[in-house]
Design a protein around this motif. Structure first.
Motif, PDB file in Angstrom:
ATOM      1  N   THR A 169       0.829  -1.207   0.000  1.00 49.99           N
ATOM      2  CA  THR A 169       0.000   0.000   0.000  1.00 49.99           C
ATOM      3  C   THR A 169       0.861   1.253   0.000  1.00 49.99           C
ATOM      4  O   THR A 169       0.598   2.217  -0.738  1.00 49.99           O
ATOM      5  CB  THR A 169      -0.936   0.006   1.220  1.00 49.99           C
ATOM      6  OG1 THR A 169      -1.754  -1.170   1.207  1.00 49.99           O
ATOM      7  CG2 THR A 169      -1.833   1.235   1.211  1.00 49.99           C
ATOM      8  N   VAL A 170       1.904   1.252   0.813  1.00 54.37           N
ATOM      9  CA  VAL A 170       2.811   2.407   0.889  1.00 54.37           C
ATOM     10  C   VAL A 170       3.519   2.606  -0.446  1.00 54.37           C
ATOM     11  O   VAL A 170       3.650   3.746  -0.940  1.00 54.37           O
ATOM     12  CB  VAL A 170       3.823   2.225   2.028  1.00 54.37           C
ATOM     13  CG1 VAL A 170       4.881   3.325   1.984  1.00 54.37           C
ATOM     14  CG2 VAL A 170       3.112   2.228   3.375  1.00 54.37           C
ATOM     15  N   LEU A 171       3.988   1.522  -1.060  1.00 54.17           N
ATOM     16  CA  LEU A 171       4.664   1.639  -2.349  1.00 54.17           C
ATOM     17  C   LEU A 171       3.719   2.207  -3.406  1.00 54.17           C
ATOM     18  O   LEU A 171       4.103   3.068  -4.207  1.00 54.17           O
ATOM     19  CB  LEU A 171       5.186   0.271  -2.796  1.00 54.17           C
ATOM     20  CG  LEU A 171       6.315  -0.335  -1.966  1.00 54.17           C
ATOM     21  CD1 LEU A 171       6.702  -1.698  -2.518  1.00 54.17           C
ATOM     22  CD2 LEU A 171       7.532   0.581  -1.954  1.00 54.17           C
ATOM     23  N   ARG A 172       2.512   1.741  -3.406  1.00 60.18           N
ATOM     24  CA  ARG A 172       1.533   2.208  -4.396  1.00 60.18           C
ATOM     25  C   ARG A 172       1.257   3.702  -4.229  1.00 60.18           C
ATOM     26  O   ARG A 172       1.175   4.449  -5.212  1.00 60.18           O
ATOM     27  CB  ARG A 172       0.244   1.404  -4.245  1.00 60.18           C
ATOM     28  CG  ARG A 172      -0.775   1.630  -5.362  1.00 60.18           C
ATOM     29  CD  ARG A 172      -2.024   0.793  -5.168  1.00 60.18           C
ATOM     30  NE  ARG A 172      -1.731  -0.640  -5.244  1.00 60.18           N
ATOM     31  CZ  ARG A 172      -1.826  -1.471  -4.225  1.00 60.18           C
ATOM     32  NH1 ARG A 172      -2.182  -1.015  -3.015  1.00 60.18           N
ATOM     33  NH2 ARG A 172      -1.564  -2.740  -4.376  1.00 60.18           N
ATOM     34  N   LYS A 173       1.150   4.157  -2.986  1.00 60.27           N
ATOM     35  CA  LYS A 173       0.889   5.572  -2.723  1.00 60.27           C
ATOM     36  C   LYS A 173       2.031   6.461  -3.198  1.00 60.27           C
ATOM     37  O   LYS A 173       1.820   7.622  -3.558  1.00 60.27           O
ATOM     38  CB  LYS A 173       0.644   5.788  -1.228  1.00 60.27           C
ATOM     39  CG  LYS A 173      -0.698   5.263  -0.730  1.00 60.27           C
ATOM     40  CD  LYS A 173      -0.865   5.524   0.765  1.00 60.27           C
ATOM     41  CE  LYS A 173      -2.218   5.040   1.253  1.00 60.27           C
ATOM     42  NZ  LYS A 173      -2.391   5.257   2.716  1.00 60.27           N
ATOM     43  N   ALA A 174       3.250   5.903  -3.198  1.00 59.48           N
ATOM     44  CA  ALA A 174       4.415   6.677  -3.637  1.00 59.48           C
ATOM     45  C   ALA A 174       4.659   6.541  -5.138  1.00 59.48           C
ATOM     46  O   ALA A 174       5.665   7.048  -5.649  1.00 59.48           O
ATOM     47  CB  ALA A 174       5.645   6.233  -2.864  1.00 59.48           C
ATOM     48  N   GLY A 175       3.757   5.847  -5.832  1.00 59.01           N
ATOM     49  CA  GLY A 175       3.911   5.700  -7.277  1.00 59.01           C
ATOM     50  C   GLY A 175       4.850   4.588  -7.693  1.00 59.01           C
ATOM     51  O   GLY A 175       5.293   4.541  -8.846  1.00 59.01           O
ATOM     52  N   LEU A 176       5.166   3.679  -6.759  1.00 57.36           N
ATOM     53  CA  LEU A 176       6.050   2.554  -7.055  1.00 57.36           C
ATOM     54  C   LEU A 176       5.231   1.295  -7.314  1.00 57.36           C
ATOM     55  O   LEU A 176       4.114   1.152  -6.805  1.00 57.36           O
ATOM     56  CB  LEU A 176       7.010   2.315  -5.885  1.00 57.36           C
ATOM     57  CG  LEU A 176       8.003   3.452  -5.612  1.00 57.36           C
ATOM     58  CD1 LEU A 176       8.635   3.300  -4.232  1.00 57.36           C
ATOM     59  CD2 LEU A 176       9.081   3.468  -6.686  1.00 57.36           C
TER      60      LEU A 176
END
Length: 436
Positions: A169-176
């Motif tokens: 979820t954190v990676l997705r929020k950062a565009g990763l």
């Protein structure tokens, strides 16, 4: 369960938990289990089995033991579970008093000390009887880990390496891409920079054994260094490779990719709470993370930050404590139990372990264990602590160096130099104490 003990088609064994280094008891709870009692059933051989599996893996080993007892009415295994440090302390007293268990489990770095103290006995004949050989194993390191001074004292049960746990979820929020964790140093730093741009400190650096020291040792090996010289006469973790490794960790704090003064286990909790993206941790977290509601996470091999692939790891191995007298019937019963554990290896892998036997690692059953299979990819380059008697007295000094450097109390070079000087004194003292 155990990937190492062998023979038969599922052939051979495994083992794990994690070694609490002298005086550095980090929370993996454990306390004395119920004391073993001899069976009152006529004609039944009772085997006393000691382990330190006090966490979630305890339920898995308990079930395998129960199934063995149900399948073998003439042999009964009584398992007693202790906190790891308590197990080693109690073993000495049990051997001296003639009340030692028939079988126990140890980490590879505990085997040399207990072998040197004659608390455990060589088991080369047992390994031969079980048909064990190095070619059956996924790692030469795990096979060699059971040796001390040319004799076999341990039969591998499993391996437990460090892995890269990540919050999708954190990676997705950062565009990763949450399905493509970084595999190289450049990819890792690029991801941390992108996370930082979104206000996220992606990799919290722990100043504690769990898991800061394991990270340092991983990086040390990746940069081409080693903990001690081949003869075990002096510490070498203060080499250029060691300084590179420690500097990489400290720079994560200095450059804002990690907060300073990270508390014990705060890095792992931050991953669960969405406050960081990456956590270098052990396989023991696999089943724990599965129980966290609504957490999207994954695990992958540790990225190659240095010039070569390497990762910290350890292995649980079966050992046979010294007995006041040899009983052929009990010895045969012990071999039967070890072979049964080998045949149930895949059940033990479900507790979060990585297999040591090629036959298990390549089996469809293990391939279906997604997370464990990811970490098993590191089998060929796992590094273990050196097989030196009394080694944990020296390893604890690395913990001190990591703490000093990460907390900014000393430079990486100074922290490592001071610790290495003391560690060298320790290993030289141990050579005199236990024999070179």
């Amino acid at each position: 369960m155990p990937p190492s003990l062998v023979v038969s088609e599922l052939s051979r064994r495994r083992l794990l938990a994690w070694a609490l280094r002298a005086g550095a008891a980090v929370a993996f709870s454990g306390c004395e289990g119920s004391k073993s009692k001899e069976s009152t059933r006529p004609g039944v051989i009772t085997l006393r089995f000691w382990t330190g599996f006090t966490g979630g893996d305890g339920a898995y080993i308990k079930k395998i033991v129960e199934d063995f007892n149900a399948a073998t009415p003439r042999v009964e295994v009584k398992m007693t579970t202790y906190m790891w440090l308590d197990l080693f302390q109690k073993l000495a007293g049990a051997v001296i008093s003639g009340q030692s268990p028939d079988i126990a489990v140890m980490h590879v770095d505990d085997i040399p000390t207990n072998a040197a103290r004659t608390l455990i006995t060589p088991i080369d004949e047992v390994a031969r009887a079980l048909g064990l050989q190095e070619s059956d194993y996924t790692s030469r390191m795990v096979w060699q880990g059971g040796l001390y001074r040319g004799k076999r004292y341990g039969i591998p049960l499993d391996m437990h390496p460090l892995g890269l746990f990540y919050n999708k979820t954190v990676l997705r929020k950062a565009g990763l891409d949450p399905e493509k964790p970084p595999r190289t140093g450049d990819e890792y730093m690029a991801a941390l920079e992108q996370l930082k741009g979104h206000g996220i400190q992606g990799h919290w650096v722990s100043p504690f054994l769990f898991t800061g020291t394991f990270q340092f040792e991983t990086l040390l090996w990746q940069f081409g260094g080693d903990l001690f010289d081949p003869e075990g006469t002096r510490a070498t973790f203060d080499s250029d490779a060691g300084v590179q490794a420690m500097t990489w960790m400290v720079d994560l704090v200095k450059k804002g990719y990690s907060p300073a003064n990270v508390a014990q286990d705060a890095d792992y909790l931050a991953l669960q709470n969405g406050r960081n993206a990456f956590n270098w941790n052990g396989i023991w977290q696999i089943n724990a993370l599965k129980e966290v509601p609504n957490l999207e996470w994954g695990v992958a091999p540790i990225p190659r930050i240095g010039s070569q692939q390497a990762v910290w790891g350890n292995s649980h191995q079966f050992v046979l404590p010294r007995q006041p007298s040899q009983d052929p019937a009990r010895q045969e019963a012990a071999r039967a139990f070890l072979q049964y554990m080998s045949q149930r290896s895949i059940d033990w892998m479900k507790s979060g372990q990585v297999p040591v036997l090629k036959s298990v690692a390549e089996s469809p059953e293990f391939q279906s264990l997604t997370e464990q299979n990811q970490l098993a990819q590191q089998a060929s380059y796992i590094h273990f602590p050196p097989a030196l008697a009394g080694i944990n007295d020296a390893l604890v000094l690395i913990d001190r160096a990591v703490s000093q450097a990460v907390l900014g109390k000393a430079s990486p070079a100074d922290a490592l130099k001071a610790a290495a000087a003391q560690a060298t004194q320790v290993v030289q003292h141990n050579r005199k104490k236990y024999g070179a």
